[in-house]
Design an enzyme around this catalytic site. Structure first.
Site, PDB file in Angstrom:
ATOM      1  N   TYR A   1      -4.640  -4.621  -3.973  1.00  0.00           N
ATOM      2  CA  TYR A   1      -5.922  -5.228  -4.328  1.00  0.00           C
ATOM      3  C   TYR A   1      -5.914  -6.741  -4.082  1.00  0.00           C
ATOM      4  O   TYR A   1      -6.739  -7.469  -4.614  1.00  0.00           O
ATOM      5  CB  TYR A   1      -6.273  -4.934  -5.794  1.00  0.00           C
ATOM      6  CG  TYR A   1      -6.576  -3.471  -6.082  1.00  0.00           C
ATOM      7  CD1 TYR A   1      -6.402  -2.498  -5.113  1.00  0.00           C
ATOM      8  CD2 TYR A   1      -7.035  -3.073  -7.323  1.00  0.00           C
ATOM      9  CE1 TYR A   1      -6.676  -1.162  -5.369  1.00  0.00           C
ATOM     10  CE2 TYR A   1      -7.312  -1.738  -7.595  1.00  0.00           C
ATOM     11  CZ  TYR A   1      -7.124  -0.786  -6.615  1.00  0.00           C
ATOM     12  OH  TYR A   1      -7.393   0.528  -6.878  1.00  0.00           O
TER      13      TYR A   1
ATOM     14  N   LYS B   1       7.272   3.476  -6.765  1.00  0.00           N
ATOM     15  CA  LYS B   1       7.526   4.383  -5.646  1.00  0.00           C
ATOM     16  C   LYS B   1       8.568   3.706  -4.746  1.00  0.00           C
ATOM     17  O   LYS B   1       8.392   3.595  -3.520  1.00  0.00           O
ATOM     18  CB  LYS B   1       6.203   4.655  -4.909  1.00  0.00           C
ATOM     19  CG  LYS B   1       6.244   5.754  -3.904  1.00  0.00           C
ATOM     20  CD  LYS B   1       6.366   7.145  -4.502  1.00  0.00           C
ATOM     21  CE  LYS B   1       6.576   8.193  -3.431  1.00  0.00           C
ATOM     22  NZ  LYS B   1       6.908   9.521  -3.960  1.00  0.00           N
TER      23      LYS B   1
END
Ligand code: ATP
Length: 330
Positions: A122, A169
């Site tokens: 973002y 991740k």
């Protein structure tokens, strides 16, 4: 005490007005300073997020914000993302807890999602490489990673929480989430009295679906946090109930998790509880703890009684009936 109020778009003006009424009924002496942002603001003033709105928040430091719509497509950067970046509201905090009278698969959910609010995917850094190929940059800095994990641990300490789970991740995003994970481990070492665990984001989703009660404080980067906080809102009854806070070292903006709900806007059907509970977080933040606790328990009693509830909660009431019930329970 001055607090900036941004009514926003869609159901925003309805839920913020209801919130103002309850806060007034609780006897909190707040002077609301109205400021504008969103699609309606752009139509009136030609700007989605006018500099005056940012100036007012800088001046009064605390704001309650209704949902603001950002037109989809080229040329517009999300207002929410801009607001968070301009004011460096680096931590999004969403407390998620099972509420009385709300039928959900799991009882006793009581967790807090802490989301890094300024970086990741973002960051707004996207470009066309060649026609048909677009790159979006996922930015992770040591500084932002450390400060969000530290924020989560400090919050856990203040709230008497036992565990912080860092979600990532790093097995695939080796460099970016690798850096984040290293930073998380370093910060965790400063809080030996709080349990620290690591979860891959895909595993976390499965575990939340199986048993969300095993989690306490969750901390993660921006996009994962966006998704997980809505997922967690769903676990306890939906968007109309869950409050949120965007906190920086100087300013704080409180807002419900839900959007502007254009499908029900202007019909008097919006559930004001998420906005009102965001105001509860705001009152807590500015030291009005007694009023905050009174309003929160009035909400809980209202849900428990199940009278006057809006449609999203299975009732046939309106914003008005629900607000009146909450005020009656104060
Ligand atoms: P936006 O584009 O602003 O995100 P949206 O409609 O895509 O709007 P939400 O506003 O979050 O997303 O709404 C999703 C669904 O939940 C809609 O059907 C909406 O009516 C419902 N909803 C959201 N907030 C509330 C609320 N406070 N009270 C009742 N229903 C709500």
């Amino acid at each position: 005490m001055h607090v900036v109020l941004i009514p926003g778009d869609g159901i925003g003006p309805e839920v913020t007005a209801a919130t103002q009424r309850v806060v007034a009924a609780a006897g909190v002496p707040i002077s609301w300073v109205v400021a504008h942002a969103g699609a309606a603001c752009a139509e009136r003033f030609g700007d989605l997020l006018p500099p005056e709105t940012l100036d007012l928040i800088r001046r009064y430091r605390v704001a309650l914000k209704g949902p603001c719509t950002t037109p989809v497509g080229e040329g517009f950067r999300s207002i929410n993302v801009r607001l968070r970046q301009e004011l460096d509201l680096y931590a999004s905090v969403r407390p998620v807890r099972t509420l009385p009278g709300i039928q959900v698969p799991f009882q006793d959910v009581d967790l807090i999602v802490v989301r890094e609010n300024t970086e990741g995917l973002y960051s707004g850094l996207e470009h066309v490489v060649v026609a048909g190929v677009v790159e979006s940059l996922r930015v992770v800095t040591q500084r932002a990673a450390e400060r969000i994990v530290r924020f989560a641990f400090e919050l856990a300490r203040r709230e008497g929480r036992a565990k912080v789970t860092f979600c990532h991740k790093a097995d695939v995003l080796r460099l970016s989430d690798g850096l984040f994970l290293q930073a998380a481990r370093q910060v965790a070492a400063d809080f030996p009295f709080i349990e620290f665990e690591e979860r891959r984001i895909d595993n976390l989703c499965m575990e939340l679906a199986l048993d969300p009660t095993r989690f306490d404080v969750l901390v993660m980067e921006n996009l994962f946090g966006d998704v997980i906080s809505d997922l967690c809102a769903g676990l306890v009854g939906g968007l109309g109930l869950v409050p949120g806070a965007n906190i920086g070292s100087r300013y704080a903006v409180f807002e419900a998790v839900h959007g502007s709900a254009p499908d029900i806007a202007g019909k008097g059907l919006a559930n004001p509880i998420a906005c009102l509970r965001s105001a509860v977080l705001l009152l807590d933040h500015i030291g009005q703890r007694t009023a905050a606790a009174r309003i929160e328990s009035a909400v809980l009693r209202t849900l428990q009684r199940g009278v006057g509830l809006t449609r999203d909660l299975g009732g046939d009431g309106t914003t008005e009936t629900l607000t009146a019930e909450i005020i009656r329970h104060l």
